[in-house]
Write a protein that holds these residues in place. Structure first.
Motif, short mmCIF file in Angstrom:
data_model
loop_
_atom_site.label_atom_id
_atom_site.label_comp_id
_atom_site.label_asym_id
_atom_site.label_seq_id
_atom_site.Cartn_x
_atom_site.Cartn_y
_atom_site.Cartn_z
N GLU A 16 0.80 -1.22 0.00
CA GLU A 16 0.00 0.00 0.00
C GLU A 16 0.84 1.28 0.00
OE1 GLU A 16 -3.19 0.59 -0.38
OE2 GLU A 16 -3.60 -1.55 -0.67
N GLY A 17 2.13 1.16 0.27
CA GLY A 17 2.98 2.36 0.30
C GLY A 17 3.05 3.09 -1.02
N HIS A 18 2.75 2.41 -2.12
CA HIS A 18 2.73 3.06 -3.43
C HIS A 18 1.34 3.55 -3.83
CE1 HIS A 18 6.81 1.21 -4.84
NE2 HIS A 18 6.96 2.40 -4.28
N GLY A 91 7.33 0.98 -8.74
CA GLY A 91 7.28 -0.36 -8.18
C GLY A 91 6.08 -1.15 -8.61
N GLY A 92 5.04 -0.47 -9.07
CA GLY A 92 3.83 -1.17 -9.49
C GLY A 92 4.01 -2.05 -10.70
N ILE A 93 5.12 -1.83 -11.44
CA ILE A 93 5.39 -2.68 -12.61
C ILE A 93 6.76 -3.34 -12.53
CG2 ILE A 93 6.25 -0.78 -14.08
CD1 ILE A 93 4.75 -2.23 -16.43
N VAL A 94 7.77 -2.66 -11.94
CA VAL A 94 9.10 -3.26 -11.93
C VAL A 94 9.59 -3.68 -10.55
CG1 VAL A 94 9.92 -2.25 -14.10
CG2 VAL A 94 10.17 -0.95 -11.97
N THR A 193 10.00 4.32 -14.37
CA THR A 193 10.38 4.07 -12.97
C THR A 193 9.96 5.21 -12.05
OG1 THR A 193 12.58 5.06 -13.23
CG2 THR A 193 12.37 2.71 -13.72
N ILE A 194 9.37 6.26 -12.59
CA ILE A 194 8.98 7.43 -11.80
C ILE A 194 7.52 7.29 -11.36
CG2 ILE A 194 8.86 9.95 -11.77
CD1 ILE A 194 10.67 9.79 -14.37
N GLY A 195 7.25 7.54 -10.09
CA GLY A 195 5.87 7.49 -9.66
C GLY A 195 5.66 6.88 -8.29
N HIS A 196 6.57 7.13 -7.35
CA HIS A 196 6.42 6.59 -6.00
C HIS A 196 5.21 7.18 -5.28
CE1 HIS A 196 7.64 5.12 -2.01
NE2 HIS A 196 7.28 6.32 -1.57
#
Length: 219
Positions: A16-18, A91-94, A193-196
């Motif tokens: 859930e952190g993302h 992180g949602g994809i990689v 990779t951007i989007g924390h």
């Protein structure tokens, strides 16, 4: 004569952190405005539904960590190979399904680490790919967020990079892929990779290249 809408499936969950629901909801109106019927799923079992995936033009995934079953991975990979688009960020994809080789071969990269905390850093667009529709007309920009150290496949089309300066681990600078696309047989894959965090997408270039990436990946 009416034009049939395209179909997008947003698969969201995991760590859930993302903020998978909050951040994917940023893009649902955009997809609808571009003619997509949008469904959401909070379970990976949707990847076992071959008919549903075959009827889907774009899968947007935001699912950090977690585990994917062999059947689920085979369903997703098979759908993309047949033409369903696959896209996501950070992180949602990689950083999903760590260690699943077939999944990593689909995305073209796997998160390994990031320096502690957030940092101000530059994102440099690939000059030789300036005409690519995901980044055309954009300029280099800066973000204040996590910077991912990646293990990447040689068969990706790198559209933007970040720089890791020399530090206690290495004596030289390292240029790291940050945004890329790839094709997997008939399907297209977009990765950023951007989007924390949600406000990463307040940076106009981040929002624009992400939106364009979703459309680019779609069937």
């Amino acid at each position: 004569m009416t034009t049939e809408s395209k179909r997008a499936l947003v698969v969201r969950g995991g760590w859930e952190g993302h903020e998978p629901v909050v951040i994917t909801d940023l893009f649902v109106p955009f997809l609808r405005d571009n003619g997509y019927e949008v469904e959401t799923s909070d379970t990976l079992s949707v990847y076992e539904d071959a008919a549903r995936l075959a009827a889907t033009d774009l899968v947007v995934q935001c699912w950090t960590m977690g585990e994917i079953t062999k059947e689920q991975c085979e369903g997703l990979v098979g759908a993309v190979r047949a033409g369903t688009g696959f896209a996501g960020w950070h992180g949602g994809i990689v950083d999903a399904f760590r260690g699943d080789v077939d999944y990593t071969l689909l995305t073209g990269g796997q998160f390994l680490m990031h320096p502690s905390g957030f940092s101000d850093h530059a994102v440099t667009l690939a000059a030789d790919r300036a005409a690519h529709p995901v980044i055309a007309g954009l300029s280099d920009f800066r973000v204040h967020t996590e910077k991912y150290w990646m293990a990447t496949d040689g068969d990706i089309d790198v559209l933007a990079t970040t720089e890791f300066a020399p530090d206690e681990h290495r004596t030289h600078a390292v240029t790291m892929p940050a945004v890329w696309t790839r094709t997997v047989r008939a399907g297209r894959v977009f990765v950023s990779t951007i989007g924390h965090k949600p406000d990463d997408f307040d940076v106009p270039e981040v929002r624009t290249l992400t939106e364009r990436g979703l459309l680019w990946a779609s069937r």
